[in-house]
Design a protein around this motif. Structure first.
Motif, PDB file in Angstrom:
ATOM      1  N   THR A   1       0.942  -1.300   0.034  1.00 52.53           N
ATOM      2  CA  THR A   1       0.015   0.166  -0.008  1.00 52.53           C
ATOM      3  C   THR A   1       0.783   1.373  -0.023  1.00 52.53           C
ATOM      4  OG1 THR A   1      -0.205   0.149   2.394  1.00 52.53           O
ATOM      5  CG2 THR A   1      -1.912  -1.195   1.447  1.00 52.53           C
ATOM      6  N   GLY A   2       2.111   1.184   0.253  1.00 49.72           N
ATOM      7  CA  GLY A   2       2.913   2.276   0.462  1.00 49.72           C
ATOM      8  C   GLY A   2       2.803   3.156   1.706  1.00 49.72           C
ATOM      9  N   ALA A   3       1.968   2.491   2.475  1.00 49.75           N
ATOM     10  CA  ALA A   3       1.735   3.311   3.857  1.00 49.75           C
ATOM     11  C   ALA A   3       2.802   3.094   4.808  1.00 49.75           C
ATOM     12  CB  ALA A   3       0.274   3.068   4.411  1.00 49.75           C
ATOM     13  N   ALA A   4       2.893   4.122   5.634  1.00 50.39           N
ATOM     14  CA  ALA A   4       3.656   4.024   6.736  1.00 50.39           C
ATOM     15  C   ALA A   4       3.110   2.869   7.898  1.00 50.39           C
ATOM     16  CB  ALA A   4       4.070   5.363   7.358  1.00 50.39           C
ATOM     17  N   PRO A   5       3.896   2.601   8.851  1.00 53.21           N
ATOM     18  CA  PRO A   5       2.785   1.797   9.830  1.00 53.21           C
ATOM     19  C   PRO A   5       1.733   2.494  10.606  1.00 53.21           C
ATOM     20  CG  PRO A   5       5.374   1.556  10.172  1.00 53.21           C
ATOM     21  CD  PRO A   5       5.289   2.975   9.003  1.00 53.21           C
ATOM     22  N   PRO A   6       0.983   1.568  11.294  1.00 51.65           N
ATOM     23  CA  PRO A   6      -0.307   2.012  11.867  1.00 51.65           C
ATOM     24  C   PRO A   6       0.313   3.343  12.638  1.00 51.65           C
ATOM     25  CG  PRO A   6      -0.424  -0.367  11.647  1.00 51.65           C
ATOM     26  CD  PRO A   6       0.890   0.171  11.236  1.00 51.65           C
ATOM     27  N   GLY A   7      -0.470   4.256  12.608  1.00 51.91           N
ATOM     28  CA  GLY A   7      -0.313   5.381  13.525  1.00 51.91           C
ATOM     29  C   GLY A   7       0.298   6.343  13.066  1.00 51.91           C
ATOM     30  N   PHE A   8       1.027   6.411  11.746  1.00 47.11           N
ATOM     31  CA  PHE A   8       1.824   7.199  11.235  1.00 47.11           C
ATOM     32  C   PHE A   8       1.263   7.743   9.769  1.00 47.11           C
ATOM     33  CE2 PHE A   8       4.872   5.068  13.819  1.00 47.11           C
ATOM     34  CZ  PHE A   8       5.682   6.279  14.526  1.00 47.11           C
ATOM     35  N   GLY A   9       1.287   8.886   9.454  1.00 47.55           N
ATOM     36  CA  GLY A   9       0.412   9.544   8.100  1.00 47.55           C
ATOM     37  C   GLY A   9       1.122   9.622   6.985  1.00 47.55           C
ATOM     38  N   ASP A  10       2.448   8.959   7.043  1.00 45.33           N
ATOM     39  CA  ASP A  10       3.140   9.051   5.842  1.00 45.33           C
ATOM     40  C   ASP A  10       2.669   7.971   4.784  1.00 45.33           C
ATOM     41  OD1 ASP A  10       5.425  11.087   6.882  1.00 45.33           O
ATOM     42  OD2 ASP A  10       5.334   9.538   8.240  1.00 45.33           O
ATOM     43  N   GLN A  11       3.016   8.683   3.440  1.00 47.81           N
ATOM     44  CA  GLN A  11       2.175   7.511   2.441  1.00 47.81           C
ATOM     45  C   GLN A  11       3.395   7.811   1.213  1.00 47.81           C
ATOM     46  OE1 GLN A  11      -0.632   5.485   1.572  1.00 47.81           O
ATOM     47  NE2 GLN A  11       0.520   5.235   0.018  1.00 47.81           N
ATOM     48  N   GLN A  12       3.998   6.428   0.861  1.00 53.06           N
ATOM     49  CA  GLN A  12       4.700   6.551  -0.121  1.00 53.06           C
ATOM     50  C   GLN A  12       4.007   6.234  -1.549  1.00 53.06           C
ATOM     51  OE1 GLN A  12       7.616   6.903  -1.937  1.00 53.06           O
ATOM     52  NE2 GLN A  12       8.818   6.332  -0.433  1.00 53.06           N
ATOM     53  N   ALA A  13       4.713   6.860  -2.785  1.00 50.80           N
ATOM     54  CA  ALA A  13       3.884   6.867  -4.006  1.00 50.80           C
ATOM     55  C   ALA A  13       3.597   5.168  -4.261  1.00 50.80           C
ATOM     56  CB  ALA A  13       4.626   7.386  -5.072  1.00 50.80           C
ATOM     57  N   LEU A  14       2.245   5.072  -4.626  1.00 47.69           N
ATOM     58  CA  LEU A  14       1.734   3.692  -4.994  1.00 47.69           C
ATOM     59  C   LEU A  14       1.231   3.634  -6.483  1.00 47.69           C
ATOM     60  CD1 LEU A  14       0.995   0.956  -3.814  1.00 47.69           C
ATOM     61  CD2 LEU A  14      -1.420   1.813  -3.410  1.00 47.69           C
ATOM     62  N   TYR A  15       1.738   2.661  -7.067  1.00 47.43           N
ATOM     63  CA  TYR A  15       1.495   2.684  -8.377  1.00 47.43           C
ATOM     64  C   TYR A  15       0.893   1.344  -9.004  1.00 47.43           C
ATOM     65  CZ  TYR A  15       5.379   5.876  -9.319  1.00 47.43           C
ATOM     66  OH  TYR A  15       6.212   7.116  -9.478  1.00 47.43           O
ATOM     67  N   ASP A  16      -0.210   1.140  -9.763  1.00 47.18           N
ATOM     68  CA  ASP A  16      -0.758   0.060 -10.202  1.00 47.18           C
ATOM     69  C   ASP A  16       0.264  -0.705 -11.001  1.00 47.18           C
ATOM     70  OD1 ASP A  16      -3.092   0.618  -8.985  1.00 47.18           O
ATOM     71  OD2 ASP A  16      -3.809   1.704 -10.572  1.00 47.18           O
ATOM     72  N   THR A  17      -0.042  -2.037 -10.977  1.00 42.66           N
ATOM     73  CA  THR A  17       0.827  -3.023 -11.370  1.00 42.66           C
ATOM     74  C   THR A  17      -0.007  -4.204 -12.211  1.00 42.66           C
ATOM     75  OG1 THR A  17       2.285  -2.600  -9.669  1.00 42.66           O
ATOM     76  CG2 THR A  17       2.628  -4.409 -11.034  1.00 42.66           C
ATOM     77  N   LEU A  18       0.153  -4.449 -13.243  1.00 43.58           N
ATOM     78  CA  LEU A  18      -0.412  -5.718 -13.822  1.00 43.58           C
ATOM     79  C   LEU A  18       0.437  -6.635 -14.731  1.00 43.58           C
ATOM     80  CD1 LEU A  18      -1.080  -5.062 -17.160  1.00 43.58           C
ATOM     81  CD2 LEU A  18      -2.644  -3.550 -16.230  1.00 43.58           C
ATOM     82  N   VAL A  19       0.197  -7.867 -14.677  1.00 43.96           N
ATOM     83  CA  VAL A  19       0.937  -8.764 -15.309  1.00 43.96           C
ATOM     84  C   VAL A  19       0.308  -9.398 -16.900  1.00 43.96           C
ATOM     85  CG1 VAL A  19       2.261 -10.933 -15.429  1.00 43.96           C
ATOM     86  CG2 VAL A  19       1.974  -9.671 -13.333  1.00 43.96           C
ATOM     87  N   LYS A  20       0.955  -9.235 -17.780  1.00 42.27           N
ATOM     88  CA  LYS A  20       0.277  -9.544 -19.321  1.00 42.27           C
ATOM     89  C   LYS A  20       1.647 -10.110 -19.911  1.00 42.27           C
ATOM     90  CE  LYS A  20      -2.003  -7.225 -22.847  1.00 42.27           C
ATOM     91  NZ  LYS A  20      -2.217  -6.099 -23.493  1.00 42.27           N
TER      92      LYS A  20
END
Ligand code: FES
Length: 373
Positions: free
Chosen positions: A77-96
């Motif tokens: 999810t790119g999220a920091a651990p529970p209790g922290f509000g920081d969010q790393q960029a999250l990209y969609d990924t697919l396999v084809k």
């Protein structure tokens, strides 16, 4: 959303991760038990490379730990651990067709959370308390004696005399910091991981706002006009507490290297060095060089020394002779007088910008493109 072809599925087996570039941005692909996810690679704290971090199952999922100072991000999810509000960029990924495709833009943008009530805000913003008219003398005592067995420390005694004299004769404000009263961590060597990982304020201070060095940073960098530092001689060197503090001041010097930013300006440093035996000039030399590397100015005759020589093993006489010494009383006063004269000159024509001939990171050999000609 547009997707960009990246690597073969085969090149990212379960339990592995790899870094690639999407539209010029470094992103990190993970394969956790066959499920592929992509987050930004650059840590939101100070830019550490997450690709060099460890991936472990913890809290509510799998997290990658930044190798520089330990910030963590959920790899799915790119999220920091529970209790922290920081969010790393999250990209969609697919396999084809056995290829991994990553969205050209992040589905969730990176967000560095507002860390409200930052206890180090004054240091981060360099809220100087020294002014054109201030007269603040900071004493730092580096002796380390058993607090439960109080006894006279020659270096402490001389330092207290110096501060009292500064207060009485010049009406200066004085503060005495005894390093032995401050609990602080050793430098943990983030600089040797990457020069950018050694930060101002110190990354250890950021991790622990109660670290005792924070008081030293505040008083030394923000408050003091004059520093008088005292140390005993231990095996020909300054005390181990002195070195423990000096290592933690790398974050001050490093600002010059990394950002050409001199935190210490128009401040004076001088030293009191006492020992049963000699090596005063060597200890003084080391400290004088170190403090000029930080930006301090040195008065003429920047140190007072006391020792009784190589054969003076009769330590039981040391304190008595020291306390009776007219030389000590007179020389600490001379030291303060010279500090004050220099400070007045500095305050009269203060440096706004100080050129620092020290090496800069931009000049390091790896940063210079070698011209084949
Ligand atoms: S924790 Fe990543 S740069 Fe500090």
């Amino acid at each position: 959303m547009d997707f960009v072809e990246s690597v073969d599925v085969k090149s990212l087996p379960p339990g592995s991760h790899t870094v690639i570039s999407i539209n010029g941005k470094e992103v990190l692909l993970f394969n956790i038990d066959g499920e592929i996810s992509t987050i930004g690679n650059i840590c939101l704290h100070k830019g550490g490379p997450l690709s060099e971090g460890k991936v472990e199952k913890k809290y509510d999922g799998y997290y990658v730990t930044c190798p520089w100072h330990g910030w963590e991000y959920n790899v799915k999810t790119g999220a920091a651990p529970p209790g922290f509000g920081d969010q790393q960029a999250l990209y969609d990924t697919l396999v084809k067709d056995n290829k991994i495709f990553v969205s050209a833009l992040p589905r969730v943008l990176p967000l560095k959370a507002e860390h409200k009530d930052n206890p180090l805000q004054d240091l981060a913003e360099l809220r100087y308390e020294s002014t054109r008219s201030s007269l603040n003398i900071l004493g730092i005592s580096c002796t380390n004696m058993n607090q439960n067995l109080p006894r006279i420390s020659t270096s402490d005694e001389a330092l207290q005399d110096a501060l009292e004299y500064g207060s009485e004769k010049y009406n200066a404000s004085t503060v005495l910091l005894k390093l032995s009263d401050l609990e602080f961590r050793h430098c943990e060597g983030y600089y040797s991981r990457n020069e950018q990982a050694c930060t101002w304020p110190c990354s250890i201070s950021e991790m622990d706002s109660n670290d005792g060095m924070n008081e030293v940073y505040r008083k030394l960098i923000l408050w003091a006009d004059i520093l008088v530092l005292s140390t005993p001689i231990r095996w020909g060197n300054a005390s181990s507490l002195y070195y423990k503090m000096a290592e933690r001041l790398n974050c001050v010097q490093n600002q010059i290297t990394l950002q050409d930013r001199v935190l210490v300006k128009n401040k004076v440093a001088s030293f009191i060095i006492t020992g049963g035996q000699d090596n005063i000039q060597q200890v003084a030399g080391q400290m004088m060089v170190f403090f000029t590397e930080l930006g301090f100015s040195l008065p003429p005759f920047a140190f007072v020394g006391w020792s009784r020589g190589w054969t003076a093993e009769d330590m039981e006489y040391n304190e008595k002779l020291f306390l009776k010494s007219r030389y000590v009383k007179r020389s600490v006063r001379d030291l303060i007088d010279n500090d004050m004269k220099l400070l007045r000159q500095l305050k009269g024509d203060p440096c706004v910008h100080i050129a620092s001939p020290q090496p800069k990171i931009s000049e390091a050999p790896s940063k210079i493109k070698i011209d084949n000609d």
